[in-house]
Design a protein around this motif. Structure first.
Motif, PDB file in Angstrom:
ATOM      1  N   ASP A  38     -70.489 -12.051 -43.435  1.00  0.00           N
ATOM      2  CA  ASP A  38     -72.031 -11.717 -42.798  1.00  0.00           C
ATOM      3  C   ASP A  38     -72.379 -10.309 -43.828  1.00  0.00           C
ATOM      4  O   ASP A  38     -71.835  -9.261 -42.963  1.00  0.00           O
ATOM      5  CB  ASP A  38     -72.038 -11.635 -41.742  1.00  0.00           C
ATOM      6  N   PRO A  39     -73.029 -10.467 -44.334  1.00  0.00           N
ATOM      7  CA  PRO A  39     -73.697  -9.325 -45.320  1.00  0.00           C
ATOM      8  C   PRO A  39     -74.285  -7.947 -43.902  1.00  0.00           C
ATOM      9  O   PRO A  39     -74.260  -7.234 -44.116  1.00  0.00           O
ATOM     10  CB  PRO A  39     -74.335  -9.801 -46.587  1.00  0.00           C
ATOM     11  N   ASP A  40     -76.024  -8.956 -43.277  1.00  0.00           N
ATOM     12  CA  ASP A  40     -75.907  -8.185 -42.213  1.00  0.00           C
ATOM     13  C   ASP A  40     -74.830  -7.670 -41.649  1.00  0.00           C
ATOM     14  O   ASP A  40     -75.976  -6.342 -41.128  1.00  0.00           O
ATOM     15  CB  ASP A  40     -77.043  -9.289 -41.988  1.00  0.00           C
ATOM     16  N   GLY A  41     -74.395  -8.402 -40.457  1.00  0.00           N
ATOM     17  CA  GLY A  41     -73.627  -7.766 -40.133  1.00  0.00           C
ATOM     18  C   GLY A  41     -72.531  -6.624 -40.886  1.00  0.00           C
ATOM     19  O   GLY A  41     -72.608  -5.557 -40.398  1.00  0.00           O
ATOM     20  N   VAL A  42     -72.089  -6.852 -41.617  1.00  0.00           N
ATOM     21  CA  VAL A  42     -71.985  -5.227 -41.961  1.00  0.00           C
ATOM     22  C   VAL A  42     -72.233  -4.313 -42.516  1.00  0.00           C
ATOM     23  O   VAL A  42     -72.437  -3.376 -41.987  1.00  0.00           O
ATOM     24  CB  VAL A  42     -71.289  -5.688 -44.166  1.00  0.00           C
ATOM     25  N   GLU A  43     -73.765  -4.677 -42.693  1.00  0.00           N
ATOM     26  CA  GLU A  43     -74.713  -3.634 -43.253  1.00  0.00           C
ATOM     27  C   GLU A  43     -75.037  -3.031 -41.636  1.00  0.00           C
ATOM     28  O   GLU A  43     -74.988  -2.038 -41.628  1.00  0.00           O
ATOM     29  CB  GLU A  43     -75.922  -3.959 -43.499  1.00  0.00           C
ATOM     30  N   LEU A  57     -66.971   2.149 -44.814  1.00  0.00           N
ATOM     31  CA  LEU A  57     -67.791   2.304 -46.168  1.00  0.00           C
ATOM     32  C   LEU A  57     -67.635   0.011 -45.628  1.00  0.00           C
ATOM     33  O   LEU A  57     -66.706  -0.216 -45.314  1.00  0.00           O
ATOM     34  CB  LEU A  57     -66.710   2.043 -46.906  1.00  0.00           C
ATOM     35  N   GLY A  58     -68.281  -0.356 -46.457  1.00  0.00           N
ATOM     36  CA  GLY A  58     -68.765  -2.056 -45.464  1.00  0.00           C
ATOM     37  C   GLY A  58     -68.371  -2.622 -47.240  1.00  0.00           C
ATOM     38  O   GLY A  58     -68.641  -2.486 -48.461  1.00  0.00           O
ATOM     39  N   VAL A  59     -66.983  -3.775 -46.770  1.00  0.00           N
ATOM     40  CA  VAL A  59     -66.909  -4.679 -47.979  1.00  0.00           C
ATOM     41  C   VAL A  59     -67.351  -6.268 -47.478  1.00  0.00           C
ATOM     42  O   VAL A  59     -67.540  -6.467 -46.440  1.00  0.00           O
ATOM     43  CB  VAL A  59     -65.907  -4.966 -48.943  1.00  0.00           C
ATOM     44  N   VAL A  60     -68.445  -7.068 -47.945  1.00  0.00           N
ATOM     45  CA  VAL A  60     -68.361  -8.988 -48.011  1.00  0.00           C
ATOM     46  C   VAL A  60     -67.463  -9.844 -48.610  1.00  0.00           C
ATOM     47  O   VAL A  60     -67.207  -9.111 -49.652  1.00  0.00           O
ATOM     48  CB  VAL A  60     -70.289  -8.941 -48.494  1.00  0.00           C
ATOM     49  N   GLY A  61     -66.505 -10.684 -47.445  1.00  0.00           N
ATOM     50  CA  GLY A  61     -65.970 -10.955 -48.008  1.00  0.00           C
ATOM     51  C   GLY A  61     -64.970 -12.122 -46.897  1.00  0.00           C
ATOM     52  O   GLY A  61     -65.285 -12.308 -46.159  1.00  0.00           O
ATOM     53  N   ASP A  62     -64.457 -12.542 -48.375  1.00  0.00           N
ATOM     54  CA  ASP A  62     -64.224 -14.044 -47.068  1.00  0.00           C
ATOM     55  C   ASP A  62     -62.489 -13.804 -47.854  1.00  0.00           C
ATOM     56  O   ASP A  62     -62.159 -14.554 -48.763  1.00  0.00           O
ATOM     57  CB  ASP A  62     -64.627 -15.274 -48.125  1.00  0.00           C
TER      58      ASP A  62
END
Length: 262
Positions: A38-43, A57-62
């Motif tokens: 979830d990109p919004d959750g990561v941010e 640091l945030g990274v978005v991935g499955d």
């Protein structure tokens, strides 16, 4: 500080137990990496951690997509040079009777919970931990990895698999000074549990009453256990499974057996 100048990666880190772990490790001096689908959750998680003065640091991935995991690992190593601690927390669960499980349902829960844990462990180990002869992996299992719960066959299978994978990797990678352990939370007051409690208060009251300590854990309680196993305080511990369940697994799975028509 337990993790001063350490790089700690938490999958499924945008909320719940994952976020509590990322925040606690950051407070203990870590460069905390939040990985989530979830990109919004990561941010939001990264912003909240940085607001404490910590590095994040945030990274978005499955986690179920090997190429996505490889990209995430490469990103972290490019940013920080290594991965010291990996917390495999990402999971998914949609209850369904075993007789109604579709192939897609079965595969998705196995892919996210178990295969994703393996992908992250293997790639982080090969790209950082094994060459450096140093690293810690903590897998977040579940009470469902120790005893069955009703209508969750694929989740139970995946979480039992995580317990076995933990032991296998601890044996294989001990030669590289990589420790691998597992935390199995019982009932925990995550956002999902609170929403279920609001919708079905009597059911939830009965569920919690079966816990010997009389209350569910908070995400921070599980995070404390994870961070203990990830730190030098547990330097001689590997291949172990730690329950954080208020004594539930000592008594039973905490659930009643399902009965058709009830």
């Amino acid at each position: 500080m337990k993790f001063k100048d350490k790089v700690v990666v938490v999958t499924g880190g945008a909320r719940g137990i994952g976020y509590a772990t990322a925040l606690l490790s950051a407070r203990e001096g870590a460069c905390s990496v939040v990985c989530d689908l979830d990109p919004d959750g990561v941010e939001a998680a990264v912003k909240a951690i940085r607001a404490t003065g910590a590095t994040a640091l945030g990274v978005v991935g499955d986690v179920s997509d090997r190429s996505s995991v490889a990209e995430n690992v490469a990103h972290v190593i490019a940013e920080f040079g290594r991965i010291d601690v990996l917390v495999n927390n990402a999971a998914t669960q949609v209850p369904a009777p075993a007789r109604e499980l579709t192939e897609d349902h079965w595969r998705r829960e196995l892919d996210v919970c178990l295969t994703g844990t393996f992908f992250w462990s293997q790639i982080a180990a090969v790209e950082s931990m094994i060459p450096r002869r140093s690293g810690v992996i903590v897998n977040v299992g579940s009470g469902a990895g120790l005893a069955a719960a009703p209508n969750t066959a694929s989740y139970v299978a995946a979480k039992h698999g995580i317990v076995g994978l933990t032991k296998a990797l601890a044996v294989d990678w001990g030669q590289y000074d990589i420790r691998v352990n597992c935390v199995c939370p019982g009932f925990t007051w995550t956002e999902l549990a609170r929403s279920v409690s609001e919708a079905r208060p009597e059911m939830m009251k009965e569920r919690v009453s079966r816990i010997p300590l009389g209350s569910g854990a908070q995400p921070e309680d599980v995070a404390n256990a994870v961070c203990f196993l990830a730190s030098a305080e547990s330097a001689a511990v590997s291949g172990s499974v730690l329950s954080v369940d208020g004594g539930t697994s000592a008594l039973s799975s905490g659930y009643s057996a399902p009965r058709d028509g009830t």
